[in-house]
Scaffold this motif. Structure first.
Motif, PDB file in Angstrom:
ATOM      1  N   SER A  14       0.763  -1.142   0.148  1.00 22.29           N
ATOM      2  CA  SER A  14       0.093   0.052  -0.115  1.00 22.29           C
ATOM      3  C   SER A  14       0.891   1.268  -0.084  1.00 22.29           C
TER       4      SER A  14
ATOM      5  N   ASP B 283       2.462   1.647  -3.837  1.00 23.77           N
ATOM      6  CA  ASP B 283       1.338   1.903  -4.687  1.00 23.77           C
ATOM      7  C   ASP B 283       1.137   3.722  -4.429  1.00 23.77           C
TER       8      ASP B 283
ATOM      9  N   SER C 236      -7.523   5.853 -10.928  1.00 26.13           N
ATOM     10  CA  SER C 236      -6.640   4.744 -10.242  1.00 26.13           C
ATOM     11  C   SER C 236      -5.776   3.973 -11.462  1.00 26.13           C
TER      12      SER C 236
ATOM     13  N   ASP D 174      -2.589  -0.906 -10.791  1.00 25.85           N
ATOM     14  CA  ASP D 174      -2.325  -1.832  -9.642  1.00 25.85           C
ATOM     15  C   ASP D 174      -1.845  -3.162 -10.261  1.00 25.85           C
TER      16      ASP D 174
ATOM     17  N   ARG E  82       2.048  -4.700  -9.129  1.00 28.45           N
ATOM     18  CA  ARG E  82       2.361  -5.829  -8.387  1.00 28.45           C
ATOM     19  C   ARG E  82       3.777  -6.392  -8.770  1.00 28.45           C
TER      20      ARG E  82
END
Length: 125
Positions: free
Chosen positions: A37, A40, A52, A91, A96
């Motif tokens: 988190s 990110d 996003s 994301d 990742r």
């Protein structure tokens, strides 16, 4: 010759300042490690329209606004981070994959030294 060496030293210094700044700002709990988190959040900073995902334009604009290096490196970095070449850093799968790349020892968190090592390796020829 000395001018060339000075240019290289300035460029190296800019990258070190950049990676330290990114890491410190993302390390919210200041424990010296980034969890997913927190990692990110580095990219959320560049998501100007809050959809996003980070477009090449948003990334380059953020890079410029943060006053890091030149625009050419911003474009190169964007394309390194956009691992599936869809024109966005998002994301899944980009962040990742990047998290795993920066987490050199696979312990689920990124130390300052892991971040610095991986960030610096992105700029090697």
């Amino acid at each position: 010759m000395l001018k060339g060496i000075a240019v290289v030293l300035v460029a190296v210094f800019a990258f070190v300042v950049c990676d330290n700044h990114l890491f410190r700002n993302a390390d919210i709990d200041m424990d010296g490690h980034l969890v997913e988190s927190e990692f990110d959040m580095i990219f959320d900073h560049w998501d100007r329209n809050n959809d996003s995902r980070v477009s090449e334009y948003e990334f380059a604009e953020g890079w410029r606004m943060d006053d890091w290096d030149d625009d050419v490196n911003a474009v190169l970095e964007f394309h390194l981070f956009d691992v599936n070449d869809d024109g966005y850093i998002q994301d899944v799968p980009d962040l990742r994959h990047l998290f795993k790349t920066f987490d050199n020892n696979g312990d689920g968190q990124i130390s300052a030294s892991e971040f610095r090592y991986t960030w610096d390796s992105l700029f090697e020829d």
